[in-house]
Design a protein around this motif. Structure first.
Motif, PDB file in Angstrom:
ATOM      1  N   ASP A 164      -5.860  -1.903   1.451  1.00  0.00           N
ATOM      2  CA  ASP A 164      -5.883  -2.816   0.306  1.00  0.00           C
ATOM      3  C   ASP A 164      -4.664  -2.633  -0.588  1.00  0.00           C
ATOM      4  O   ASP A 164      -4.358  -3.483  -1.419  1.00  0.00           O
ATOM      5  CB  ASP A 164      -7.169  -2.648  -0.516  1.00  0.00           C
ATOM      6  CG  ASP A 164      -7.257  -1.297  -1.189  1.00  0.00           C
ATOM      7  OD1 ASP A 164      -7.261  -0.276  -0.480  1.00  0.00           O
ATOM      8  OD2 ASP A 164      -7.306  -1.256  -2.436  1.00  0.00           O
ATOM      9  N   ILE A 165      -3.942  -1.528  -0.390  1.00  0.00           N
ATOM     10  CA  ILE A 165      -2.708  -1.275  -1.138  1.00  0.00           C
ATOM     11  C   ILE A 165      -1.481  -1.634  -0.305  1.00  0.00           C
ATOM     12  O   ILE A 165      -0.523  -2.234  -0.808  1.00  0.00           O
ATOM     13  CB  ILE A 165      -2.624   0.201  -1.567  1.00  0.00           C
ATOM     14  CG1 ILE A 165      -3.764   0.549  -2.516  1.00  0.00           C
ATOM     15  CG2 ILE A 165      -1.269   0.507  -2.224  1.00  0.00           C
ATOM     16  CD1 ILE A 165      -3.825   2.032  -2.871  1.00  0.00           C
ATOM     17  N   GLY A 166      -1.515  -1.286   0.983  1.00  0.00           N
ATOM     18  CA  GLY A 166      -0.301  -1.403   1.787  1.00  0.00           C
ATOM     19  C   GLY A 166      -0.190  -2.599   2.699  1.00  0.00           C
ATOM     20  O   GLY A 166       0.912  -3.113   2.932  1.00  0.00           O
ATOM     21  N   ALA A 167      -1.320  -3.060   3.274  1.00  0.00           N
ATOM     22  CA  ALA A 167      -1.247  -4.134   4.264  1.00  0.00           C
ATOM     23  C   ALA A 167      -0.711  -5.418   3.641  1.00  0.00           C
ATOM     24  O   ALA A 167      -1.077  -5.799   2.528  1.00  0.00           O
ATOM     25  CB  ALA A 167      -2.629  -4.381   4.865  1.00  0.00           C
ATOM     26  N   GLY A 168       0.184  -6.087   4.369  1.00  0.00           N
ATOM     27  CA  GLY A 168       0.736  -7.349   3.912  1.00  0.00           C
ATOM     28  C   GLY A 168       1.751  -7.229   2.796  1.00  0.00           C
ATOM     29  O   GLY A 168       2.131  -8.231   2.188  1.00  0.00           O
ATOM     30  N   THR A 169       2.233  -6.008   2.539  1.00  0.00           N
ATOM     31  CA  THR A 169       3.242  -5.767   1.502  1.00  0.00           C
ATOM     32  C   THR A 169       4.452  -5.080   2.131  1.00  0.00           C
ATOM     33  O   THR A 169       4.401  -4.671   3.299  1.00  0.00           O
ATOM     34  CB  THR A 169       2.684  -4.859   0.381  1.00  0.00           C
ATOM     35  OG1 THR A 169       2.665  -3.487   0.845  1.00  0.00           O
ATOM     36  CG2 THR A 169       1.276  -5.283  -0.022  1.00  0.00           C
ATOM     37  N   PRO A 170       5.548  -4.903   1.383  1.00  0.00           N
ATOM     38  CA  PRO A 170       6.698  -4.172   1.934  1.00  0.00           C
ATOM     39  C   PRO A 170       6.362  -2.748   2.364  1.00  0.00           C
ATOM     40  O   PRO A 170       7.104  -2.154   3.152  1.00  0.00           O
ATOM     41  CB  PRO A 170       7.690  -4.185   0.769  1.00  0.00           C
ATOM     42  CG  PRO A 170       7.351  -5.415  -0.003  1.00  0.00           C
ATOM     43  CD  PRO A 170       5.863  -5.527   0.081  1.00  0.00           C
TER      44      PRO A 170
END
Length: 254
Positions: A164-170
């Motif tokens: 929920d913090i990392g997926a789909g982000t840089p």
């Protein structure tokens, strides 16, 4: 390098006396980092010992982390002086666009590089999920890197970040941008509170020894860091350090 004689009256084994002589030459910088040591044949002639004894002497220095053996070339003084790994400020400078490893290397005036070995969504060890406060079987963003100084591997790290913090982000990309993943978490509004680190010494696994190109018998430092921000664990970083390549520096308030 001047050759000292073997003391036949000493209770110290002959091969260890030879290793002592070579170690002293390295410590005096008669044999500088990167310099080639006398060959097995040269030691046989200089000390009047067998090739097995000469090889055992050189192997002692490999085990001690002072020498590396290069197949077909010989024995060489290890090039890497220890890196002072800072306990404070190494994370704070992400606002300048610098990751912690960059801060350490620049402070030590070392030439460095980072190899991204893997980035993706996957499983994490149970202990890591417990540290992150996630249910068993949860998927996380996994980032594996190898860090090098002067072209030699010195550190191997795996980060585990809740999806929920990392997926789909840089954070889930090979290059997360200036300041690394912590800077990207701050972009999401997270406020970092602390970093809990546990450090132990042990022997490396076969895979760790291969990734870090460690000489036989070399111990490692195993460091597990949990980053806490805005009241929750946001990353667990499992790091294996070549123990001969680092000095851990801590400045504690009185």
């Amino acid at each position: 390098m001047s050759i000292r004689r073997i003391d036949p009256a000493s209770d110290r084994a002959v091969y260890r006396q030879i290793a002592d002589h070579l170690r002293e030459a390295i410590e005096r910088h008669d044999l500088a980092p990167g310099a080639q040591l006398p060959s097995e044949s040269a030691l046989v002639n200089d000390y009047g010992v067998s090739r097995v004894t000469a090889r055992r002497a050189l192997s002692v220095l490999v085990t001690d982390g002072l020498v590396v053996a290069e197949h077909g070339k010989g024995w060489f003084v290890r090039r890497r002086p220890p890196v002072k790994r800072l306990s404070s400020d190494r994370f704070a400078r992400r606002k300048e666009g610098k990751a912690a490893f960059t801060v350490d290397m620049e402070a030590n005036q070392r030439r460095f590089s980072v190899e991204v070995l893997h980035v993706g969504t996957g499983q994490a060890p149970t202990e890591v999920l417990d540290r992150l406060g996630l249910p068993r079987g949860s998927e996380v963003v996994v980032r594996r890197r190898r860090y090098l100084a002067e072209g030699q591997p010195i550190e191997y790290a795996t980060s585990y970040i809740p999806t929920d913090i990392g997926a789909g982000t840089p954070i889930a990309e090979p290059n997360p941008g200036p300041g690394g993943i912590y800077a990207r978490m701050e972009d999401q509004g997270f406020v970092f509170e602390r970093y809990d680190e546990e450090t132990t010494a042990r022997m490396p696994t076969e895979e760790e020894a291969r990734i870090l190109a460690l000489p036989a018998g070399s111990p490692v430092l195993h460091l597990v860091r949990t980053a806490v921000a805005s009241g929750r664990p946001v990353e667990v970083c499992d790091t294996v350090l070549d123990s001969a390549a680092f000095v851990l520096f801590y400045s504690l308030p009185a």
